[in-house]
Design a protein around this motif. Structure first.
Motif, PDB file in Angstrom:
ATOM      1  N   LEU A 502     -35.662 -32.283 -11.127  1.00  0.00           N
ATOM      2  CA  LEU A 502     -35.307 -30.911 -11.469  1.00  0.00           C
ATOM      3  C   LEU A 502     -36.074 -29.907 -10.605  1.00  0.00           C
ATOM      4  O   LEU A 502     -35.522 -28.872 -10.189  1.00  0.00           O
ATOM      5  N   LEU A 503     -37.347 -30.179 -10.362  1.00  0.00           N
ATOM      6  CA  LEU A 503     -38.128 -29.269  -9.530  1.00  0.00           C
ATOM      7  C   LEU A 503     -37.567 -29.214  -8.113  1.00  0.00           C
ATOM      8  O   LEU A 503     -37.452 -28.135  -7.510  1.00  0.00           O
ATOM      9  N   MET A 504     -37.208 -30.358  -7.567  1.00  0.00           N
ATOM     10  CA  MET A 504     -36.640 -30.351  -6.223  1.00  0.00           C
ATOM     11  C   MET A 504     -35.283 -29.645  -6.191  1.00  0.00           C
ATOM     12  O   MET A 504     -34.945 -28.992  -5.209  1.00  0.00           O
ATOM     13  N   ALA A 505     -34.540 -29.760  -7.291  1.00  0.00           N
ATOM     14  CA  ALA A 505     -33.200 -29.179  -7.308  1.00  0.00           C
ATOM     15  C   ALA A 505     -33.231 -27.675  -7.542  1.00  0.00           C
ATOM     16  O   ALA A 505     -32.566 -26.904  -6.825  1.00  0.00           O
ATOM     17  N   VAL A 506     -33.973 -27.226  -8.543  1.00  0.00           N
ATOM     18  CA  VAL A 506     -33.899 -25.804  -8.906  1.00  0.00           C
ATOM     19  C   VAL A 506     -35.256 -25.172  -9.147  1.00  0.00           C
ATOM     20  O   VAL A 506     -35.340 -23.961  -9.394  1.00  0.00           O
ATOM     21  N   ASP A 536     -40.811 -12.087  -4.342  1.00  0.00           N
ATOM     22  CA  ASP A 536     -40.227 -12.878  -5.433  1.00  0.00           C
ATOM     23  C   ASP A 536     -39.679 -14.187  -4.875  1.00  0.00           C
ATOM     24  O   ASP A 536     -39.018 -14.198  -3.828  1.00  0.00           O
ATOM     25  N   PRO A 537     -39.943 -15.319  -5.592  1.00  0.00           N
ATOM     26  CA  PRO A 537     -39.394 -16.617  -5.128  1.00  0.00           C
ATOM     27  C   PRO A 537     -37.879 -16.586  -5.131  1.00  0.00           C
ATOM     28  O   PRO A 537     -37.251 -16.051  -6.045  1.00  0.00           O
ATOM     29  N   THR A 571     -39.706 -21.110  -9.019  1.00  0.00           N
ATOM     30  CA  THR A 571     -38.677 -20.190  -9.490  1.00  0.00           C
ATOM     31  C   THR A 571     -38.828 -20.020 -10.996  1.00  0.00           C
ATOM     32  O   THR A 571     -39.627 -20.707 -11.653  1.00  0.00           O
ATOM     33  N   THR A 572     -38.076 -19.096 -11.543  1.00  0.00           N
ATOM     34  CA  THR A 572     -38.145 -18.896 -13.000  1.00  0.00           C
ATOM     35  C   THR A 572     -37.790 -20.183 -13.730  1.00  0.00           C
ATOM     36  O   THR A 572     -38.471 -20.590 -14.690  1.00  0.00           O
ATOM     37  N   THR A 573     -36.742 -20.870 -13.276  1.00  0.00           N
ATOM     38  CA  THR A 573     -36.353 -22.147 -13.905  1.00  0.00           C
ATOM     39  C   THR A 573     -37.455 -23.179 -13.729  1.00  0.00           C
ATOM     40  O   THR A 573     -37.784 -23.940 -14.660  1.00  0.00           O
ATOM     41  N   GLY A 574     -38.063 -23.216 -12.560  1.00  0.00           N
ATOM     42  CA  GLY A 574     -39.142 -24.155 -12.301  1.00  0.00           C
ATOM     43  C   GLY A 574     -40.330 -23.933 -13.208  1.00  0.00           C
ATOM     44  O   GLY A 574     -41.012 -24.885 -13.622  1.00  0.00           O
ATOM     45  N   THR A 575     -40.602 -22.653 -13.509  1.00  0.00           N
ATOM     46  CA  THR A 575     -41.723 -22.353 -14.406  1.00  0.00           C
ATOM     47  C   THR A 575     -41.493 -22.970 -15.777  1.00  0.00           C
ATOM     48  O   THR A 575     -42.403 -23.573 -16.388  1.00  0.00           O
ATOM     49  N   TYR A 576     -40.250 -22.865 -16.299  1.00  0.00           N
ATOM     50  CA  TYR A 576     -39.960 -23.450 -17.599  1.00  0.00           C
ATOM     51  C   TYR A 576     -39.973 -24.987 -17.541  1.00  0.00           C
ATOM     52  O   TYR A 576     -40.376 -25.653 -18.499  1.00  0.00           O
ATOM     53  N   ILE A 577     -39.556 -25.512 -16.403  1.00  0.00           N
ATOM     54  CA  ILE A 577     -39.603 -26.965 -16.242  1.00  0.00           C
ATOM     55  C   ILE A 577     -41.048 -27.445 -16.288  1.00  0.00           C
ATOM     56  O   ILE A 577     -41.383 -28.444 -16.947  1.00  0.00           O
TER      57      ILE A 577
END
Length: 602
Positions: A502-506, A536-537, A571-577
């Motif tokens: 997931l980190l590599m993807a988004v 911003d990332p 990214t924002t999604t990465g932070t939640y991951i």
């Protein structure tokens, strides 16, 4: 002239007279004539003084019913070719029947022996009936042969030998006796010692409801049928055995009033509803033991004897009667209804034992190699989803319950007698109690198996709320209730792989955000203020699965496992991951460590 002399002799006899007819052959009519001459007019029964009939041959039936022998009654080496009737006879002094041969029935029913009764080496080829007989002194049946249904000592009796309700007030000697058919001692009372050493019972031996007030010696005795002691009473300290029984030793309902040691090599030992009022030790070979609803107030030990029993003279007990049973191990069938607070089990196979209904099971002591059943091994592919069981100790009742469920896999044992009513609701406290028993004995790996069983039963029990069962199901799936390290590590690996993907993807930005510095320089002298910021990332585009991005994702994931922040720009999604990873993966790691600890702790 001989007839005249006989008539003169008979006419001179009176009730209570001494007679000596050693070596005399008697026909039935001649014996009846003699007894008529001795008949007491007051009672109508013969009354004899000293009576000597050694080596006499009785050609026909010999009826001494209700006769009274006021002196010695000596029938040594006599032969009774017909029936010998001594029903209700009274022997006020010694009665000698040593080496006597009874070719047909011998009836001593309700006879009373006030002195010693000697039947050593006697041979009973027909029925031997001593029902309700009373022996007030010693009863000697040593080396007698009963070729029929029952007998004492080495006696032989071809049809029936009855000692039902007989009373032995002195010692009863049946050493080396041989019973070629059933032997009946039902409701007999032994007020002195009862010695059956080296006796052989080829049929069933019935001691049901018998009372042993002295010692009960059955050392080296051999029972080729059942040895039945149901409801028998052993009042004093006794040592029963060591003996060999090719079938069952039945002690159900028996009462033991003093310290007792039982030593049996038998196919089965049934001690249901027995009562033990003092310390006891039960040493067994070959047997399946049933102690359901037994009551004991003091410590009781059930132990498997690894080697043949040793007799007092140093010889090993012969076990030829059990030659067809190669396994000398001991299996416990049931402890239902037992208060296990004083129970010790040593080297016993508990794979088929029923525990549901046992009281104070947490205080049970297990010594030596006590083994339990295990669950079906390997992976079962012929169903969806496939099922794989990890080996653990389990109860016979769980085997039966799981085998009765729809879609049960092969390997669960459905043939567990008496286990039909036990389900998860009843088995959860049983597993809990056994877990505590293992913990108290510092056997943590064994306790872990029973903890697993307890949780399994709770997960399937009907009285557990659905929400709680859901949590238990999740706990089971993630780590096998904190006991399956491989399962927790597998989930941890899967979670890490998912996190990396997931980190590599988004999760990782397209490029590393660049720092920017902004500030205002005053026209004159003054303080300069700079502001440092990052761009911003940006969400990734193009080829996201590169070696560089994998290395960054792996670094972030490894830090998350140990609950650390990697400091990477996400990214924002990465932070939640990353936040989710830092929450779940340390938990999975902790469950794996806990499982390893539970398996190696002592």
């Amino acid at each position: 002239m001989a007839d005249l002399d006989r008539d003169v002799y008979l006419a001179g006899l009176a009730p209570g007279a001494d007679i000596d007819h050693r070596g005399t052959p008697f026909t039935q009519s001649l014996l009846n004539t003699l007894l008529n001459a001795l008949r007491d007019p007051a009672t109508g029964h013969p009354r004899l003084g000293n009576a000597k009939f050694e080596s006499v041959t009785f050609e026909g039936d010999a009826w001494f019913e209700s006769a009274t022998f006021e002196g010695i009654a000596w029938f040594e080496s006599a032969t009774f070719k017909g029936c010998a009737g001594f029903k209700s006879a009274t022997f006020k002094d010694s009665a000698g029947f040593g080496a006597v041969t009874f070719k047909e029935g011998a009836g001593f029913e309700s006879a009373t022996f006030k002195g010693d009764a000697w039947f050593e080496s006697a041979t009973f080829k027909g029925s031997a009936v001593f029902r309700s007989a009373t022996f007030k002194d010693g009863a000697w049946f040593r080396s007698a042969t009963f070729e029929g249904d029952a007998g004492f000592g080495a006696a032989t009796c071809k049809y029936i030998a009855w000692f039902e309700s007989a009373t032995f007030k002195g010692r009863a000697w049946f050493r080396s006796a041989r019973f070629e058919d059933d032997a009946w001692f039902e409701s007999a009372t032994f007020e002195g010692d009862a010695w059956f050493e080296s006796a052989t019972f080829e049929g069933d031996a019935w001691f049901r409801s018998a009372t042993f007030e002295g010692d009960a010696g059955f050392g080296a005795a051999t029972f080729e049928g059942d040895a039945r002691f149901e409801s028998a009473t052993f009042k004093e300290a006794v040592t029963v055995g060591p003996l060999v029984c090719a079938e069952r030793v039945l002690l159900s309902g028996a009462t033991f009033g003093g310290p007792v040691t039982l030593s049996f090599a038998a196919q089965r030992l049934e001690c249901r509803r027995t009562r033990w009022s003092s310390t006891a030790e039960v040493r067994v070979r070959y047997a399946t033991v049933d102690f359901a609803h037994a009551v004991f107030e003091y410590p009781l030990t059930i132990a498997a004897e690894p080697d043949p029993f040793v007799l007092a003279d140093g010889r090993q007990l012969a076990e030829a009667a059990l030659a067809s049973t190669p396994d000398p191990g001991v299996r416990l069938a049931s402890l239902r209804g037992v208060d296990a607070a004083h129970l010790v089990l040593a080297d016993v196979d508990l794979s088929g034992c029923l525990f549901a209904g046992t009281v104070h099971l947490d205080q049970l002591r297990l010594e030596g190699a006590c083994t339990f059943d295990t669950i079906p091994p390997s992976v079962h592919w012929r169903r969806w989803p496939p099922v794989r069981f990890t080996e653990r100790r389990t109860l016979a009742e769980e085997h039966h319950w799981r085998a009765s469920q729809p879609g049960a896999v092969r390997g669960w044992n459905a043939a567990v007698l008496g286990a039909g009513r036990a389900g998860p609701l009843q088995l959860a406290p049983v597993y809990r109690a056994l877990r505590k028993a293992f913990e108290d004995s510092k056997h943590e790996p064994g306790a872990a198996d029973f903890y697993y069983g307890e949780m399994e039963m709770r997960r399937h029990a009907d009285d557990i709320p659905r929400s709680e069962r859901g949590l238990l199901a999740a706990y089971w799936a993630l780590s096998g209730y904190g006991l399956r390290a491989s399962r927790a590590l597998a989930w941890l690996g899967a979670a890490m792989l998912l996190t990396i993907t997931l980190l590599m993807a988004v999760g990782l930005p397209r490029d590393t955000p660049k720092q920017t510095t902004t500030g205002t320089v005053p026209a004159g002298e003054g303080k300069v203020t700079f502001e440092i910021d990052k761009e911003d990332p940006q969400n990734p585009t193009g080829n996201r699965f590169t070696g560089e991005r994998f290395e960054k994702a792996l670094n972030i994931t490894l830090n998350s496992v140990v609950f650390r922040s990697s400091g990477q720009d996400l990214t924002t999604t990465g932070t939640y991951i990353e936040m989710t990873s830092r929450l779940t993966e340390p938990v999975l790691l902790a469950l794996a460590v806990l499982a390893v600890r539970n398996r190696v702790k002592r």
